[in-house]
Enzyme design. Structure first.
Site, PDB file in Angstrom:
ATOM      1  N   LYS A  92      -6.640  27.428 -15.329  1.00 32.38           N
ATOM      2  CA  LYS A  92      -6.481  28.090 -14.023  1.00 32.38           C
ATOM      3  C   LYS A  92      -6.051  29.552 -14.227  1.00 32.38           C
ATOM      4  O   LYS A  92      -6.592  30.463 -13.611  1.00 32.38           O
ATOM      5  CB  LYS A  92      -5.440  27.347 -13.166  1.00 32.38           C
ATOM      6  CG  LYS A  92      -5.944  25.997 -12.656  1.00 32.38           C
ATOM      7  CD  LYS A  92      -4.827  25.128 -12.088  1.00 32.38           C
ATOM      8  CE  LYS A  92      -5.338  23.727 -11.767  1.00 32.38           C
ATOM      9  NZ  LYS A  92      -4.270  22.768 -11.428  1.00 32.38           N
ATOM     10  N   GLN A 100       2.117  22.053 -11.069  1.00 28.82           N
ATOM     11  CA  GLN A 100       1.205  21.109 -11.718  1.00 28.82           C
ATOM     12  C   GLN A 100       1.811  19.694 -11.708  1.00 28.82           C
ATOM     13  O   GLN A 100       2.957  19.494 -12.096  1.00 28.82           O
ATOM     14  CB  GLN A 100       0.932  21.572 -13.165  1.00 28.82           C
ATOM     15  CG  GLN A 100      -0.121  20.753 -13.899  1.00 28.82           C
ATOM     16  CD  GLN A 100      -1.517  20.855 -13.289  1.00 28.82           C
ATOM     17  OE1 GLN A 100      -1.961  21.923 -12.885  1.00 28.82           O
ATOM     18  NE2 GLN A 100      -2.204  19.725 -13.206  1.00 28.82           N
ATOM     19  N   ASP A 128      -2.805  24.754  -3.074  1.00 34.48           N
ATOM     20  CA  ASP A 128      -3.329  23.444  -3.471  1.00 34.48           C
ATOM     21  C   ASP A 128      -3.592  22.569  -2.241  1.00 34.48           C
ATOM     22  O   ASP A 128      -4.199  21.509  -2.338  1.00 34.48           O
ATOM     23  CB  ASP A 128      -2.318  22.730  -4.384  1.00 34.48           C
ATOM     24  CG  ASP A 128      -2.788  22.679  -5.833  1.00 34.48           C
ATOM     25  OD1 ASP A 128      -3.997  22.825  -6.075  1.00 34.48           O
ATOM     26  OD2 ASP A 128      -1.926  22.478  -6.722  1.00 34.48           O
TER      27      ASP A 128
END
Ligand code: NAP
Length: 293
Positions: free
Chosen positions: A52, A96, A119
């Site tokens: 990412k 994460q 997200d």
């Protein structure tokens, strides 16, 4: 059968994003800045996060990785999330997953400010997405929608079967596919590990989304002739023929399923690459205050 080529599409989208970022830079605008928090050093999470960050840099966006040992306390982690929430230079924040067992992922997700939740995991974003209001949509389902759009796959009136009901893939995917929009307007069936006669249901799917995390679970006898098959699964399995000793596998037994389909995503080179593009697109939206101004 035609491949839904994530490699090709993601390259195209990255190019588009890079142009957009370059234009922002030229007019002296705010360079979008994505922040990732990584707790511990789980191999898979390390790979996802570094990919990412690398992609952000490649397209000219700013990225920051904040690391914690897996002994970090929940309070310390939440304090860092608040710090990012309050930093006007930081536009998007991802934490994460998975997190160590002593930290509540729900609490962490709810602490991220909805306007920085690129997200799309915050309950406010999930709720707004379900209502069809502007929201950050979870990156993987958003990437799948983008794929369906760019390949001009018809969805209205189709039966979409989603296998897996996770908060980050299956559930949002099912909500998105039933919305009165394109892609959408499907009749949706959401299935999970307690579903009875799963194969009977998947055989009726015009669009089948496999997101269960069981390598090669979906076999040819579970798929209707001409179906569109989206394979979200991404698991490593031992493979002595590979130098690394392992191979990446999806949830679909590609070799036997592909010939029956009209469109299918490969693994790797399918949905995974689209996910990263969605994240970068969401970060640009965050920097420009497109969803929450
Ligand atoms: P998850 O949270 O483990 O959820 C799996 C879902 O599948 C659950 O709802 C589970 O049902 C269901 N399931 C498990 N076994 C089943 C069975 N035999 N029949 C029917 N349903 C079954 O997984 P996830 O986070 O959604 O991830 C799924 C897969 O996608 C993984 O391989 C992951 O690595 C991959 N993934 C890929 C990307 C990408 O960018 N390509 C992004 C995210 C995830 P219950 O709810 O009943 O337990």
């Amino acid at each position: 059968m035609q491949l839904l080529d994530g490699k090709f599409l993601s390259k195209q989208i990255k190019q588009e994003i890079a142009t957009e970022v370059a234009q922002i830079r030229e007019r002296g605008g705010k360079i979008p800045h994505l922040v990732a928090i990584l707790v511990g050093n789980l191999g898979r999470s390390e790979t996802y996060v570094s990919s990412k960050m690398k992609n952000c840099e490649e397209i000219g966006m700013k990225s920051t990785l904040i690391r914690f040992d897996d002994t970090v306390s929940e309070a310390e982690l939440l304090a860092k999330v608040e710090e990012v929430n309050n930093n006007p230079d930081m536009d998007g924040l991802i934490v994460q997953l998975p997190l160590p067992a002593h930290i509540s992922a729900d609490k962490v997700m709810e602490t991220i400010h909805p306007a920085k939740d690129v997200d799309g995991f915050h309950p406010i974003n999930i709720g707004r997405m379900a209502k069809g209001l502007p929201a950050y949509v979870s990156a993987t389902p958003q990437g799948i929608l983008e794929m369906l759009k760019r390949y001009e796959i018809e969805t209205a009136g189709k039966h979409c079967v989603v296998v897996g009901r996770s908060q980050i893939v299956g559930l949002p995917m099912s909500i998105l596919m039933q919305r009165n929009t394109y892609p959408g307007n499907c009749t949706v069936t959401l299935t999970h590990s307690r579903t009875q006669n799963l194969a009977e249901i998947t055989r009726t799917a015009d669009i089948l989304v496999a997101a269960l995390g069981k390598p090669e679970f979906i076999t040819a006898d579970m798929v209707k002739e001409g179906a569109v098959v989206i394979d979200v699964g991404l698991e490593t399995v031992p493979d002595p023929t590979k130098k690394s000793g392992f191979a990446l596998k999806g949830d679909v037994k590609f070799d036997e399923v592909a010939p029956k389909t009209s469109f299918i995503t490969p693994v790797p080179g399918g949905v995974g690459l689209m996910t990263i593009c969605s994240l970068m697109q969401n970060t640009i939206k965050a920097a420009q205050g497109e969803i929450y101004s």
